[in-house]
Design a protein around this motif. Sequence first.
Motif, PDB file in Angstrom:
ATOM      1  N   SER A   8       0.857  -1.246   0.029  1.00  0.00           N
ATOM      2  CA  SER A   8       0.086  -0.114  -0.042  1.00  0.00           C
ATOM      3  C   SER A   8       0.879   1.377   0.148  1.00  0.00           C
ATOM      4  CB  SER A   8      -0.981   0.017   1.125  1.00  0.00           C
ATOM      5  OG  SER A   8      -0.151   0.060   2.380  1.00  0.00           O
ATOM      6  N   LEU A   9       2.071   1.216   0.366  1.00  0.00           N
ATOM      7  CA  LEU A   9       2.776   2.507   0.546  1.00  0.00           C
ATOM      8  C   LEU A   9       3.913   2.349  -0.869  1.00  0.00           C
ATOM      9  CD1 LEU A   9       4.392   1.985   4.171  1.00  0.00           C
ATOM     10  CD2 LEU A   9       2.699   3.814   3.131  1.00  0.00           C
ATOM     11  N   SER A  35      10.692  14.831  11.254  1.00  0.00           N
ATOM     12  CA  SER A  35      11.761  13.801  11.669  1.00  0.00           C
ATOM     13  C   SER A  35      11.385  12.495  10.442  1.00  0.00           C
ATOM     14  CB  SER A  35      11.055  12.937  12.852  1.00  0.00           C
ATOM     15  OG  SER A  35      11.098  13.760  14.019  1.00  0.00           O
ATOM     16  N   ARG A  36      12.243  11.868  10.143  1.00  0.00           N
ATOM     17  CA  ARG A  36      12.149  10.867   9.097  1.00  0.00           C
ATOM     18  C   ARG A  36      12.191   9.398   9.509  1.00  0.00           C
ATOM     19  NH1 ARG A  36      17.032  14.083   5.449  1.00  0.00           N
ATOM     20  NH2 ARG A  36      15.578  15.690   4.756  1.00  0.00           N
ATOM     21  N   VAL A  37      11.486   8.511   8.764  1.00  0.00           N
ATOM     22  CA  VAL A  37      11.664   7.197   8.944  1.00  0.00           C
ATOM     23  C   VAL A  37      12.551   6.605   7.742  1.00  0.00           C
ATOM     24  CG1 VAL A  37      10.412   4.701   9.407  1.00  0.00           C
ATOM     25  CG2 VAL A  37       9.617   6.920  10.322  1.00  0.00           C
ATOM     26  N   TRP A  38      13.532   6.239   8.007  1.00  0.00           N
ATOM     27  CA  TRP A  38      14.477   5.356   6.924  1.00  0.00           C
ATOM     28  C   TRP A  38      14.264   4.130   6.730  1.00  0.00           C
ATOM     29  CZ3 TRP A  38      17.846   8.152   3.656  1.00  0.00           C
ATOM     30  CH2 TRP A  38      18.088   9.113   3.705  1.00  0.00           C
ATOM     31  N   LEU A  39      14.251   3.916   5.613  1.00  0.00           N
ATOM     32  CA  LEU A  39      13.982   2.165   5.496  1.00  0.00           C
ATOM     33  C   LEU A  39      14.989   1.631   4.439  1.00  0.00           C
ATOM     34  CD1 LEU A  39      10.217   2.302   4.762  1.00  0.00           C
ATOM     35  CD2 LEU A  39      11.226   1.428   6.725  1.00  0.00           C
ATOM     36  N   PHE A  40      15.561   0.493   4.408  1.00  0.00           N
ATOM     37  CA  PHE A  40      16.429  -0.214   3.399  1.00  0.00           C
ATOM     38  C   PHE A  40      15.932  -1.425   2.964  1.00  0.00           C
ATOM     39  CE2 PHE A  40      20.060  -2.754   2.166  1.00  0.00           C
ATOM     40  CZ  PHE A  40      20.912  -1.631   1.567  1.00  0.00           C
ATOM     41  N   PHE A  48      10.561   8.394   4.829  1.00  0.00           N
ATOM     42  CA  PHE A  48       9.158   9.172   4.665  1.00  0.00           C
ATOM     43  C   PHE A  48       9.510  10.209   5.743  1.00  0.00           C
ATOM     44  CE2 PHE A  48       7.815   4.874   3.772  1.00  0.00           C
ATOM     45  CZ  PHE A  48       6.946   5.019   2.781  1.00  0.00           C
ATOM     46  N   ASP A  49       8.890  11.221   5.578  1.00  0.00           N
ATOM     47  CA  ASP A  49       9.181  12.322   6.803  1.00  0.00           C
ATOM     48  C   ASP A  49       7.759  12.341   7.299  1.00  0.00           C
ATOM     49  OD1 ASP A  49       7.344  14.508   5.447  1.00  0.00           O
ATOM     50  OD2 ASP A  49       9.200  15.209   4.584  1.00  0.00           O
ATOM     51  N   GLU A  50       7.530  12.854   8.471  1.00  0.00           N
ATOM     52  CA  GLU A  50       6.198  12.891   9.359  1.00  0.00           C
ATOM     53  C   GLU A  50       5.003  13.676   8.895  1.00  0.00           C
ATOM     54  OE1 GLU A  50       6.471  14.445  13.471  1.00  0.00           O
ATOM     55  OE2 GLU A  50       8.150  15.640  12.630  1.00  0.00           O
ATOM     56  N   SER A  51       5.491  14.412   7.645  1.00  0.00           N
ATOM     57  CA  SER A  51       4.650  15.124   7.239  1.00  0.00           C
ATOM     58  C   SER A  51       3.770  14.589   5.923  1.00  0.00           C
ATOM     59  CB  SER A  51       5.007  16.621   6.911  1.00  0.00           C
ATOM     60  OG  SER A  51       6.006  16.717   5.788  1.00  0.00           O
ATOM     61  N   ASN A  52       4.427  13.503   5.427  1.00  0.00           N
ATOM     62  CA  ASN A  52       4.164  13.242   3.983  1.00  0.00           C
ATOM     63  C   ASN A  52       4.289  11.743   3.834  1.00  0.00           C
ATOM     64  OD1 ASN A  52       3.925  12.796   1.205  1.00  0.00           O
ATOM     65  ND2 ASN A  52       5.348  14.282   0.393  1.00  0.00           N
ATOM     66  N   LEU A  53       3.324  10.864   3.194  1.00  0.00           N
ATOM     67  CA  LEU A  53       3.783   9.488   3.055  1.00  0.00           C
ATOM     68  C   LEU A  53       4.252   9.156   1.755  1.00  0.00           C
ATOM     69  CD1 LEU A  53       0.663   7.736   4.607  1.00  0.00           C
ATOM     70  CD2 LEU A  53       3.193   7.736   5.451  1.00  0.00           C
TER      71      LEU A  53
END
Length: 133
Positions: A8-9, A35-40, A48-53
């Motif tokens: 879905s992402l 803030s950012r969520v980093w994925l590998f 992703f940052d907290e303001s945008n998917l």
Amino acid sequence: IDNGLNQSLGLPTRQIKGICIEYGNKFPDYPLRHSRVWLFGHQWLGYFDESNLKMTLYPVQISFAEEAPIVTMSPDYRGGVYVGTRYNLKYFNYKTHSWESMDMDNGLIGGGSNSIFIDYEKIVWCFCFFDVC
């Protein structure tokens, strides 16, 4: 990690091999707006940052990306992210989109990392099988 959300992402692949958070307010001299969520994942790195998917993606074409089942990650709050396995440690500068291998040539005791930590002075600590760097 629940890989059911990946579809879905719109992630490039279903498997996420590593995750870390870059906090927007952790250091006053490195203010991030959000803030950012980093994925590998396999052949990609992104956040992703907290303001945008909507994910910001960077292609990864480095040797350990295909072999490593799990990676450890940490932002350095200077414009980059460390990504490591038990045999390799790499640094990605997201401002220049460049990768650098971190190993004994850079002063590390070994070539990999089990865990990466950044302290309150922005000193990066790498924990490997042999020692703490």
